[in-house]
Design a protein around this motif. Structure first.
Motif, PDB file in Angstrom:
ATOM      1  N   ILE A  16       0.835  -1.206   0.000  1.00  0.00           N
ATOM      2  CA  ILE A  16       0.000   0.000   0.000  1.00  0.00           C
ATOM      3  C   ILE A  16       0.868   1.254   0.000  1.00  0.00           C
ATOM      4  O   ILE A  16       0.669   2.170  -0.805  1.00  0.00           O
ATOM      5  N   THR A  17       1.873   1.291   0.881  1.00  0.00           N
ATOM      6  CA  THR A  17       2.706   2.483   0.974  1.00  0.00           C
ATOM      7  C   THR A  17       3.474   2.734  -0.318  1.00  0.00           C
ATOM      8  O   THR A  17       3.578   3.867  -0.784  1.00  0.00           O
ATOM      9  N   THR A  18       4.005   1.646  -0.904  1.00  0.00           N
ATOM     10  CA  THR A  18       4.768   1.801  -2.137  1.00  0.00           C
ATOM     11  C   THR A  18       3.919   2.430  -3.229  1.00  0.00           C
ATOM     12  O   THR A  18       4.344   3.381  -3.897  1.00  0.00           O
ATOM     13  N   VAL A  19       2.708   1.911  -3.386  1.00  0.00           N
ATOM     14  CA  VAL A  19       1.859   2.423  -4.462  1.00  0.00           C
ATOM     15  C   VAL A  19       1.419   3.854  -4.148  1.00  0.00           C
ATOM     16  O   VAL A  19       1.353   4.702  -5.044  1.00  0.00           O
ATOM     17  N   LEU A  20       1.140   4.116  -2.852  1.00  0.00           N
ATOM     18  CA  LEU A  20       0.696   5.463  -2.492  1.00  0.00           C
ATOM     19  C   LEU A  20       1.805   6.493  -2.700  1.00  0.00           C
ATOM     20  O   LEU A  20       1.545   7.620  -3.120  1.00  0.00           O
ATOM     21  N   ASP A  21       3.051   6.102  -2.391  1.00  0.00           N
ATOM     22  CA  ASP A  21       4.162   7.049  -2.474  1.00  0.00           C
ATOM     23  C   ASP A  21       4.521   7.414  -3.902  1.00  0.00           C
ATOM     24  O   ASP A  21       5.040   8.494  -4.163  1.00  0.00           O
ATOM     25  N   PHE A  22       4.257   6.497  -4.814  1.00  0.00           N
ATOM     26  CA  PHE A  22       4.717   6.674  -6.194  1.00  0.00           C
ATOM     27  C   PHE A  22       4.277   8.017  -6.782  1.00  0.00           C
ATOM     28  O   PHE A  22       5.087   8.791  -7.294  1.00  0.00           O
TER      29      PHE A  22
END
Lengths: 446, 327
Positions: free
Chosen positions: A364-370
């Motif tokens: 979740i964090t990876t996709v949100l940060d992108f």
């Protein structure tokens, strides 16, 4: 002909490869498969995935480089050769066949004329642009749409869209939702690409900039920069966040104190300032130590890597905090106690038992940060601490086109191209992130 | 309460030392004073004598962490790290590379930054809380879904676009306000109106979405159902119950923005030529003035920590359980 690999190319390819590996691994895990299926069945998620794949494909093409003679060209450079080589004198509007700035010229009889000069490449094959241009464009438009429809139909067929069993039910390899939206988006994207292949070699679709470079080409090249910043940064911050977060949550005691102190200190500096300070410092350092690198491109690439490192080294704190809290909670759960009682080593517990159970937070964090990172590139480049000015990026495009707005008549196409291509990518990423969060966040299913 | 605050204050000190250490490593170890001198005097043709002179002038002519040439405690205190750190902690920022007093500049530039930041905070709160409540009331309807999509779209637009677009449309085409600039006093209103609007708009999507989740989380609780069940009107439930109980996350959100209150929005100030702390930082970044950037990083961290302390106090004020010493 030989291949050249810049550091960020290598890292980007590694990320794509490990992404592919993740999805192959996923085939064995029923729960993960169900979660990703939920993402792809969602019309918004699938549509966003189509758009993201297009950007990814362009970025990948631009990350594979071959040496030809004394030039280093990426696959994208070779595919888009007409765009790269057809350089005009100065500004020209989208689809124009004449220049944007009036020029004086002497006619055959010696009299002085002021007129808009014909472009060297844009609409060059027309003998009388004034009457033929519209017809020619419409023709190419239809050809492009037809080509795009064929292409996306082929992809649809490859993905098994038309395969049905005796009962008429779909048998495709893709999870199927009830919505036709993703396929419409696929058709739209395909037709857009088709139109570009038929029109772009003969016209400047997004016009040209001050030095006559094709804006569409710059936009395409910028995609890789954006993707690299969005993904390589994550590659750097993930090990930090996962390692420290898991260790702090599992070992507690002084390890926990140290990690907490580290991330509290780092996150107490306002984000932009910390990144700016680190980038400024690194910039000055690199200016002194990369003088040996003669190639401008190699230096720009190293600077891009430096920016990713800075963003990654300062951006791991929020995920680390989440992971620590989650592991603290999980450590008290029976299966961890059982593993400990059975004498499983701490490392084994961390990576076999705790990590897989916190992976949803990582995803979740990876996709949100992108999307945030893609947007940050433009801002950082504006304050001169982002990517190298010689590198194609949306930030640089905006930066150099900003003064064009003061021109009369207005030169809007560079800004338009940069902002809209960035908007589409970030919007797709944001929508995708939302769907991923809905599918992966266990709190939402309770 | 007092004991609690004192404990929090003691916790703050190591963090500030840590921040100080980070900035020191970034600005004095990665680039040694010799490098800085060369950077400012020109990279190539510069003699060691000129470098030493520059270091002497800018007070960098000491070892970094450990001075072996002197005795006693001076080994630690007669170093760049010690002297610069103590100065930072006393808020003596020293001189910038072009010889100006950083502390004076910061005081001068605080006003314009506040002239933008305070109204932004007020307007943002008013607009986003209202919209957030409205969306929470209309949850589950088509309106709600469309607002959610619009929010994502607003979030996906680059902040630079809002600035460039607003400057072009409002200032250049419609000529409602000047494109950029600043003047002291009340006349500043016409200069700050556009930057304020742009900043509120740029954050609108993310804010409304966030407030919506906060309010929805609160709405799903039992006491709200009770309030409805006893026949209270929607507005009474929303304002007297939901809004009041959502105060804690609201306070956190407000206080976290405190550093940006003083530092201003870096980009906005620079685009609109507002002589505040944000444009000060950007100018320093562009001229590679380490002394200023280091001061601003430290100041930003101090403000953030002050913000955290204020959060604790505000929590104690807003949460009766804490106020009456139950917890």
């Amino acid at each position: 002909m030989s291949f050249t690999l810049y550091p960020t190319d290598a890292l980007f390819l590694i990320i794509v490869a490990s992404g592919t590996a993740y999805f192959t691994y996923l085939r064995r895990d029923a729960q993960l498969r169900a979660q990703w299926r939920q993402v792809l069945v969602n019309p918004l998620g699938a549509s966003a995935a189509v758009v993201l794949s297009l950007y990814l494909a362009i970025g990948l093409c631009d990350s594979v480089r071959v040496t030809r003679g004394n030039e280093i060209l990426s696959l994208l450079d070779i595919i888009a050769a007409p765009l790269r080589t057809q350089v005009e004198m100065t500004y020209s509007a989208p689809f124009a066949s004449t220049g944007f700035v009036m020029e004086s010229s002497y006619a055959a009889d010696g009299s002085l004329h002021r007129d808009f000069p014909r472009l060297r490449y844009g609409g060059a094959l027309l003998s009388d642009p004034a009457s033929q241009r519209a017809g020619d464009l419409v023709q190419r438009l239809f050809a492009g749409v037809a080509l795009g429809a064929l292409g996306s139909g082929a992809i649809y067929w490859l993905l098994g869209g038309w395969r049905r069993d005796a009962g008429g039910a779909h048998r495709g390899s893709l999870p199927r939702g009830r919505s036709c939206w993703p396929w419409l988006v696929l058709a739209g994207v395909g037709m857009g690409a088709g139109v570009l292949t038929t029109v772009a070699p003969y016209y400047h679709v997004f016009g040209t900039d001050k030095v006559g470079m094709d804006v569409l080409y710059q936009t395409l090249k910028s995609i890789r920069t954006g993707l690299v910043i969005g993904t390589v940064t994550t590659l750097i911050s993930l090990p930090l966040a996962i390692g420290l977060g898991l260790a702090a949550g599992y070992f507690r005691g002084w390890v926990d104190d140290c990690v907490q102190y580290l991330y509290t200190t780092l996150s107490s500096v306002p984000g932009v300032l910390l990144v700016a300070a680190a980038a400024l410092s690194l910039d000055a350092y690199m200016a002194r130590h990369t003088a040996s690198l003669t190639s401008l491109e190699a230096r720009a690439d190293l600077k891009l890597l430096g920016l990713c490192v800075v963003l990654g080294a300062t951006g791991w704190t929020s995920l680390c905090r989440l992971l620590r809290a989650e592991v603290l909670k999980l450590s008290a759960v029976d299966f961890v106690t059982a593993a400990r009682a059975l004498g499983v080593s701490p490392m084994m517990i961390l990576f076999r038992h705790l990590l897989p159970n916190t992976l949803h937070l990582v995803v979740i964090t990876t996709v949100l940060d992108f999307s945030g990172l893609v947007l940050a590139e433009a801002v950082l480049t504006y304050i001169d601490i982002g990517v190298d000015p010689s590198m194609n990026s949306w930030g640089n495009m905006i930066n150099s086109a900003r003064l064009d707005l003061a021109r009369e008549p207005l030169v809007w196409w560079s800004l338009f191209a940069a902002f809209s291509s960035m908007f589409v990518l970030v919007l797709a990423a944001n929508l995708f992130a939302d769907v991923v969060r809905d599918a992966f966040d266990p709190r939402l299913h309770e | 309460m007092t004991a609690y605050l004192i404990r929090r204050l003691c916790y703050v000190l190591p963090i500030l030392i840590g921040v100080n250490l980070i900035t020191f490593v970034l600005f004095f170890v990665v680039n040694s004073p010799d490098d800085m001198a060369r950077m400012h005097l020109g990279e190539r043709r510069v003699t060691q004598a000129a470098v030493d002179k520059w270091k002497e002038e800018h007070d960098y002519a000491r070892p970094l962490f450990w001075n072996a040439n002197v005795d006693g405690t001076a080994r630690v205190t007669d170093t760049i790290f010690y002297r610069r750190s103590i100065e930072l902690f006393l808020f003596k920022f020293g001189q910038s590379d072009d010889g100006r007093d950083i502390g004076y500049d910061i005081r001068q530039r605080m006003g314009p930054s506040l002239a933008i930041a305070l109204p932004v905070l007020m307007v943002e709160l008013l607009v986003t809380v209202t919209l957030g409540l409205l969306v929470a009331v209309l949850r589950g309807t088509y309106f709600d879904r469309w607002i959610a999509l619009v929010c994502v779209a607003l979030m996906s637009v680059s902040g630079l676009f809002y600035i460039v677009g607003a400057q072009y449309l409002i200032a250049k085409l419609l000529r409602i306000v000047p494109i950029s600039g600043f003047t002291p006093g009340l006349a500043a209103a016409k200069f700050v109106a556009l930057p304020i609007a742009v900043q509120v708009l740029a954050a609108l999507g993310a804010n409304v979405r966030w407030y919506r989740t906060v309010f929805l989380e609160e709405i799903e609780k039992e006491y709200v159902r009770t309030a409805w069940a006893k026949g209270l009107s929607e507005s009474a439930v929303m304002t007297r119950h939901v809004l009041r109980n959502a105060l804690l996350p609201l306070i956190t959100a407000i206080v976290v923005t405190l550093p940006s209150l003083f530092l201003g929005s870096l980009i906005t100030e620079s685009f609109f030529a507002i002589p505040g702390l944000g444009s000060y930082t950007i100018d320093a970044l562009q001229s590679q003035d380490f002394a200023i950037v280091r001061s601003m990083v430290f100041l930003g961290a101090v403000l953030y920590i002050v913000g955290l302390l204020l959060t604790d106090i505000a929590y104690a004020w807003a949460d009766p359980r804490l106020r009456f010493g139950e917890a």
